[in-house]
Design a protein around this motif. Structure first.
Motif, PDB file in Angstrom:
ATOM      1  N   VAL A   1       1.463  -5.830  15.749  1.00 38.92           N
ATOM      2  CA  VAL A   1       0.736  -5.542  14.494  1.00 38.92           C
ATOM      3  C   VAL A   1       1.519  -5.127  13.295  1.00 38.92           C
ATOM      4  O   VAL A   1       2.555  -4.749  13.197  1.00 38.92           O
ATOM      5  N   PRO A   2       0.998  -5.872  12.291  1.00 35.48           N
ATOM      6  CA  PRO A   2       1.892  -5.894  10.892  1.00 35.48           C
ATOM      7  C   PRO A   2       2.088  -4.313  10.474  1.00 35.48           C
ATOM      8  O   PRO A   2       1.116  -3.733  10.607  1.00 35.48           O
ATOM      9  N   ARG A   3       3.079  -4.203   9.869  1.00 39.21           N
ATOM     10  CA  ARG A   3       3.496  -2.732   9.427  1.00 39.21           C
ATOM     11  C   ARG A   3       2.796  -2.498   7.904  1.00 39.21           C
ATOM     12  O   ARG A   3       3.156  -3.354   7.244  1.00 39.21           O
ATOM     13  N   GLY A   4       2.071  -1.591   7.800  1.00 36.05           N
ATOM     14  CA  GLY A   4       1.389  -1.242   6.369  1.00 36.05           C
ATOM     15  C   GLY A   4       0.268  -2.291   6.035  1.00 36.05           C
ATOM     16  O   GLY A   4       0.397  -3.232   5.367  1.00 36.05           O
ATOM     17  N   VAL A   5      -0.921  -1.715   6.349  1.00 30.46           N
ATOM     18  CA  VAL A   5      -2.251  -2.411   6.173  1.00 30.46           C
ATOM     19  C   VAL A   5      -2.356  -2.653   4.798  1.00 30.46           C
ATOM     20  O   VAL A   5      -2.822  -3.789   4.310  1.00 30.46           O
ATOM     21  N   LEU A   6      -2.213  -1.715   3.841  1.00 35.26           N
ATOM     22  CA  LEU A   6      -2.517  -1.823   2.555  1.00 35.26           C
ATOM     23  C   LEU A   6      -1.667  -2.931   1.859  1.00 35.26           C
ATOM     24  O   LEU A   6      -1.709  -3.537   0.982  1.00 35.26           O
ATOM     25  N   ARG A   7      -0.161  -2.597   2.316  1.00 36.56           N
ATOM     26  CA  ARG A   7       0.831  -3.516   1.760  1.00 36.56           C
ATOM     27  C   ARG A   7       0.728  -4.999   1.937  1.00 36.56           C
ATOM     28  O   ARG A   7       0.527  -5.929   1.073  1.00 36.56           O
ATOM     29  N   HIS A   8      -0.242  -5.344   3.173  1.00 37.41           N
ATOM     30  CA  HIS A   8      -0.745  -6.625   3.233  1.00 37.41           C
ATOM     31  C   HIS A   8      -1.932  -6.896   2.800  1.00 37.41           C
ATOM     32  O   HIS A   8      -2.290  -8.069   2.554  1.00 37.41           O
ATOM     33  N   GLN A   9      -2.863  -6.221   2.513  1.00 36.70           N
ATOM     34  CA  GLN A   9      -4.278  -6.408   2.070  1.00 36.70           C
ATOM     35  C   GLN A   9      -4.347  -6.425   0.665  1.00 36.70           C
ATOM     36  O   GLN A   9      -5.063  -7.099  -0.035  1.00 36.70           O
ATOM     37  N   VAL A  10      -3.313  -5.728  -0.301  1.00 39.96           N
ATOM     38  CA  VAL A  10      -3.432  -5.554  -1.784  1.00 39.96           C
ATOM     39  C   VAL A  10      -3.360  -7.083  -2.281  1.00 39.96           C
ATOM     40  O   VAL A  10      -4.206  -7.557  -3.273  1.00 39.96           O
TER      41      VAL A  10
END
Length: 195
Positions: A149-158
């Motif tokens: 699971v990638p760490r930091g959902v918002l970091r990847h989504q933005v």
């Protein structure tokens, strides 16, 4: 290059060569068929005894990392530069001061998406050029499972949201922030000039 005039000796020598030379046109060369070499059978090595094998002798020295998805910073580094190079270098070094800042810490994905869209469109309408969006690096998940699971959902989504409409029409460049502004947990977003 200058042409050199031939001396009398050179002319005499050339005349002797011409007199002794034979024309090759009257000699017919036989047609030689290409002879294919016989197919060589590969030698099969004799079977080795089992006692030569040691456990772990053929394993790679370092285990490979299972990095299934590159980080957002790696993907942004490959993106083409669409803004002024001098301003980009100053921005990357943290020398430019952002005109606005949005902190998405603690927000859920749906709330963060709508807040980001509102903030960027209002910043563009008010004439701001450089804004800072703080996503955070994300916390490590306690669950260890077979699927990474990638760490930091918002970091990847933005960055993905910024590449989609309506934000893609106003965003000129996105890059990870300088360490003084949040490092990997924040993004500089350089907006187009408002008309």
């Amino acid at each position: 290059m200058k042409r050199r005039n031939l001396s009398a000796e050179d002319i005499d020598l050339w005349q002797k060569v011409i007199e002794t030379a034979e024309r090759l046109e009257h000699i017919r060369r036989p047609v030689v068929e290409e002879i294919m070499p016989p197919q060589v059978q590969p030698k099969i090595p004799a079977k080795r005894p089992f006692d030569e094998f040691t456990i772990g002798s053929r394993t790679p020295s370092k285990p490979s990392l299972h990095n299934l998805k590159s980080s957002p910073a790696q993907r942004m580094a490959l993106a083409p530069l669409r803004m002024d190079e001098k301003a980009y270098r100053r921005m990357k070094r943290g020398k430019l001061r952002p005109d606005g800042k949005l902190d998405l810490h603690g927000m859920r994905v749906d709330a963060a998406h709508s807040a980001l869209t509102r903030f960027i469109l209002s910043s563009h309408a008010s004439g701001k050029r450089l804004i800072l969006v703080i996503t955070g690096k994300g916390k490590k998940s306690d669950e260890s499972g077979p699927i990474p699971v990638p760490r930091g959902v918002l970091r990847h989504q933005v960055p993905q949201w910024l590449a989609l409409a309506p934000l893609s029409a106003v965003v000129l460049q996105v890059t990870p922030a300088h360490i003084s502004h949040g490092g990997e947990g924040a993004y500089y977003i350089y907006l187009r000039k408002s008309r």
